[in-house]
Every structure is written in structure tokens, then in C-alpha cells.
Design a protein around this motif. Structure first.
Motif, PDB file in Angstrom:
ATOM      1  N   LEU A 320       0.822  -1.205   0.000  1.00  8.69           N
ATOM      2  CA  LEU A 320       0.000   0.000   0.000  1.00  8.69           C
ATOM      3  C   LEU A 320       0.860   1.260   0.000  1.00  8.69           C
ATOM      4  O   LEU A 320       0.517   2.266  -0.650  1.00  8.69           O
ATOM      5  N   VAL A 321       1.979   1.220   0.717  1.00  7.76           N
ATOM      6  CA  VAL A 321       2.873   2.378   0.773  1.00  7.76           C
ATOM      7  C   VAL A 321       3.408   2.705  -0.619  1.00  7.76           C
ATOM      8  O   VAL A 321       3.459   3.871  -1.024  1.00  7.76           O
ATOM      9  N   ASP A 322       3.787   1.693  -1.387  1.00  7.83           N
ATOM     10  CA  ASP A 322       4.263   1.929  -2.761  1.00  7.83           C
ATOM     11  C   ASP A 322       3.135   2.417  -3.653  1.00  7.83           C
ATOM     12  O   ASP A 322       3.345   3.248  -4.544  1.00  7.83           O
ATOM     13  N   MET A 323       1.934   1.900  -3.425  1.00  8.95           N
ATOM     14  CA  MET A 323       0.788   2.366  -4.207  1.00  8.95           C
ATOM     15  C   MET A 323       0.560   3.854  -3.985  1.00  8.95           C
ATOM     16  O   MET A 323       0.269   4.608  -4.927  1.00  8.95           O
ATOM     17  N   THR A 327       5.018   3.942  -6.733  1.00 13.14           N
ATOM     18  CA  THR A 327       6.189   3.113  -7.060  1.00 13.14           C
ATOM     19  C   THR A 327       5.881   1.622  -6.977  1.00 13.14           C
ATOM     20  O   THR A 327       6.789   0.809  -6.855  1.00 13.14           O
ATOM     21  N   PHE A 328       4.608   1.282  -7.063  1.00 20.38           N
ATOM     22  CA  PHE A 328       4.211  -0.131  -7.011  1.00 20.38           C
ATOM     23  C   PHE A 328       4.340  -0.746  -8.405  1.00 20.38           C
ATOM     24  O   PHE A 328       3.867  -0.192  -9.389  1.00 20.38           O
ATOM     25  N   LYS A 329       4.988  -1.918  -8.478  1.00 20.04           N
ATOM     26  CA  LYS A 329       5.093  -2.625  -9.763  1.00 20.04           C
ATOM     27  C   LYS A 329       5.310  -4.109  -9.500  1.00 20.04           C
ATOM     28  O   LYS A 329       6.290  -4.497  -8.864  1.00 20.04           O
ATOM     29  N   LEU A 330       4.410  -4.921 -10.002  1.00 20.34           N
ATOM     30  CA  LEU A 330       4.493  -6.371  -9.800  1.00 20.34           C
ATOM     31  C   LEU A 330       3.812  -7.079 -10.964  1.00 20.34           C
ATOM     32  O   LEU A 330       2.650  -6.801 -11.263  1.00 20.34           O
ATOM     33  N   PRO A 331       4.531  -7.978 -11.652  1.00 23.23           N
ATOM     34  CA  PRO A 331       3.900  -8.731 -12.739  1.00 23.23           C
ATOM     35  C   PRO A 331       2.682  -9.503 -12.236  1.00 23.23           C
ATOM     36  O   PRO A 331       2.710 -10.076 -11.141  1.00 23.23           O
TER      37      PRO A 331
END
Length: 372
Positions: A320-323, A327-331
Motif C-alpha cells: 500500500l505504501v508503494d501504491m 512506485t508499485f510494480k508487480l507482474p
């Protein structure tokens, strides 16, 4: 003419060496508890537990070492285990007696290192062997360097706490928010813990991003990203200066906002567990849970040696912090994992804990003996 294949390493021999040396360290802790054990950590375990654990380590070191010697596998390594265990017995073994433990102005956390390494290896080595995403040996290249980092961060734990406390206590005392403190302290411990995790993770993620984007900070953080393989031990590779800076940045908001000692202690436990888990070589499919907690695949992509993942996944606990930071990124496909780990320019980080600690303070940019 083809070269002969290297003989396989004996896990029994290396396990014997590890247990023998840990047992010897344990006996030294019984002889010099004031100097070698951490007062804070002593409160977590009992003397009986420590003696029983020492007995298990001694017996296992003798048995595994003898087995390796009889099989003719890594005899020198096995002899280190048997020899260390023998020396541990000769200097007192489990029968070392002491009265009360006196107070000293400082001490080493050798007991924290021994117990933490023993149980971490006991849990994660088998898990990575049977559930690992990549087929890598616990004795993969660089394991000695990472073990040295593990030793440093655990043995010097009290000195780190002193530096962190000194760097945050004065600032925390100046910044007072009585109404906010009262609101937080009115919550139950579990509520304080959840908020503390979010606040601390946000503070650490912001600093983490600064590590990646400010050149002089990156020189310290590059040490952590220099690991070419990811497993439970790789997360220990952190420059001493970064340890102090990161823990200060995390502790400061928790002190300012007045979280209870119980909530902070629970957070510290979570940090220790998740730091090991996030770097572990575990190919388990966690499904939607990957979007709620930072788990191995999520953090492995942060360590990926790919340009498109240089500036993502800074959170340590909560995606959630990256969202929120963008900066959230995950295949989406859970079978997608990084193909390679490490810094983009391998030649910029030398091998070995001493060279890596000196590296941020040198003008030299490239090294001949680097993490390849």
C-alpha cells in the motif's frame, strides 16, 4: 582437455563447522555474560533454554562432523566443527557456572548472533531447499560475505542502538504533539502496532527511495543491492552507516508520536522476520496476499537487475505504501520472477565486507575484483 568437476560440498561438514563454532561462542557467552551478551536480549530467553540449546549444538556438531570425516567429504571443514565443539567442552561446555550478571556500559550481542543464526538457518535452509524458486546452494558464492554482515549487525546490536538512540532522542524531545500522542496512546496495543507498521514503513520507504536517487546515499545502499543471489542470508548485506540511518529514520516518528513500548517491540519483531522472509528464496504462490504484504516475489523484483525495476517497490512491509507513492510494480503472473539480481554496474561494488564498507568513502568508481 576438460577440467575435472568440482566435488560436491558436504552439508554435514559445513553444518558441523557452523554448530561447533556457535557452540564455542555460546560457551564464551556463559564465561563472559557481562561483555558478550545483550541485556535486552537476555530478557527473552532463560538460562535453562540456553544450556539445552548449547547441548544440542555440541552433540550435533560431533555427530555431523564425524559422519563427514568417515565419508571422506570436506574433512578439513568437518574437523573445524569437531575441533570447535571439543574446545567448547574443554573450556566448560554446558557446565559453566556464574553468579549474577554485572552491569557494564556496553556489551556485544554474541548471544543474539548465536541464537538468531541457529534458528534462522534451521528454518530457512530446509524451506529454501524444498520450496525454493531457484536451485541455489546455501553455500552459493558470496555466502561468507553475507554471514560476516549477519555477524556484524547482530554482535554490534547494542552499539547500533546507542547510535540510533543518540541520533533520535533529542529531536524527538523537541517535537511534541500532545493531542496526537494522547489519541495514539488511547488505542489498544494491537491498534498502535498496525499504525506503527504503516508509519514506520512510510518513513523507511521515503528514505529507501532517497537511497536510490541521491548518488552519495546510493554508494551506501549499493552494498545491499550487490548480492547476486537472493536467499534468507542475502538481506543481511547492509552497510553499517545505512543500518544506523535507516533505524534512526524509522524510530524517530515512532518516538515523536508516542507509541507504547509494547507496540514498538512488536514492530521490531516484525522487522526481523519480514526482512529475512522478503529476501528468502521461496517460490510459494501467495496469491492476493502479495498485494497486502511485502513477500519474496515482491521484494525480489526490487532487487532485479532490470532497468524498468530500478525505481519501484520500496516498501518493506506494505505494498500500500508503494501504491501511495506511485512506485508499485508487480507482474500479474505469479510465475514471473527476476532472471538476475545485483547492481546495474557490477564493477562499481568490490567483493568482501571490508572493501564494501570502505567503498562509499573512496573516489574510486570501478574495481577489478568486483561482485560478479
Amino acid at each position: 582437455m576438460s577440467s575435472l568437476p568440482r566435488p560436491k560440498r558436504s552439508y554435514a561438514a559445513y553444518s558441523s563447522a557452523l554448530l561447533g563454532l556457535l557452540s564455542l561462542f555460546g560457551v564464551l557467552c556463559f564465561h563472559f555474560p557481562e561483555l558478550l551478551t545483550s541485556r535486552e536480549f537476555r530478557a527473552v530467553y532463560s538460562e535453562t533454554f540456553a544450556r539445552n540449546l548449547l547441548l544440542v549444538g555440541l552433540v550435533a556438531a560431533f555427530l555431523l562432523g564425524t559422519l563427514a570425516i568417515l565419508r571422506g567429504r570436506n574433512r578439513r571443514i568437518a574437523l573445524i566443527g569437531v575441533g570447535s565443539a571439543t574446545l567448547a567442552v574443554l573450556v566448560g561446555g554446558t557446565n559453566v557456572q556464574f553468579d549474577s550478571i554485572g552491569k557494564t556500559s556496553y556489551s556485544l550481542g554474541l548471544d543474539w548472533f548465536v541464537i538468531s543464526l541457529f534458528f534462522s538457518a534451521l528454518v530457512f535452509v530446509p524451506m529454501e531447499r524444498f520450496l525454493g524458486k531457484r536451485d541455489i546452494s546455501p553455500l552459493r558464492p558470496g555466502w561468507r560475505t553475507d554471514l560476516a554482515y549477519f555477524f556484524m549487525s547482530h554482535v554490534l546490536v547494542q552499539f547500533i542502538l546507542i547510535l540510533v538512540t543518540a541520533s533520535t532522542s533529542t529531536i524527538a524531545g523537541l517535537a511534541m504533539f500532545p493531542s496526537l500522542k494522547a489519541a495514539i496512546q488511547s488505542l489498544p496495543v494491537w491498534g498502535q502496532f498496525l499504525i506503527a507498521v504503516f508509519v514506520a514503513d512510510l518513513a523507511q520507504a521515503l528514505l529507501h527511495r532517497a537511497y536510490h536517487n541521491i548518488p552519495w546515499l546510493w554508494r551506501f545502499h549499493a552494498v545491499h543491492h550487490s548480492s547476486r543471489e537472493m536467499d534468507w542470508l542475502a538481506g543481511s548485506r547492509i552497510h553499517f552507516v545505512e543500518i544506523v540511518m535507516t533505524r534512526s529514520a524509522v524510530l524517530l516518528p515512532l518516538l515523536i508520536l508516542g507509541f507504547s513500548a509494547s507496540a514498538v517491540n512488536a514492530y521490531v519483531v516484525l522487522v526481523g522476520l519480514q526482512a529475512v522472509l522478503a529476501h528468502a528464496n521461496l517460490g510459494i504462490r501467495f496469491g492476493p496476499l502479495e498485494y497486502l504484504l511485502v513477500l519474496p516475489r515482491y521484494h525480489h523484483w526490487h532487487h532485479a537487475r532490470q532497468k524498468e525495476y530500478i525505481d519501484v517497490n520500496y516498501a518493506i512491509h506494505l505494498p500500500l505504501v508503494d501504491m501511495l507513492m506511485g512506485t508499485f510494480k508487480l507482474p500479474r503472473k505469479q510465475e514471473e520472477w527476476p532472471q538476475e539480481y545485483g547492481v546495474m554496474k557490477l564493477e562499481t561494488v568490490p567483493r568482501g565486507i571490508m572493501e564494501q564498507h570502505l567503498m562509499p568513502f573512496r573516489r574510486k568508481k570501478d574495481y577489478d575484483d568486483y561482485v560478479a
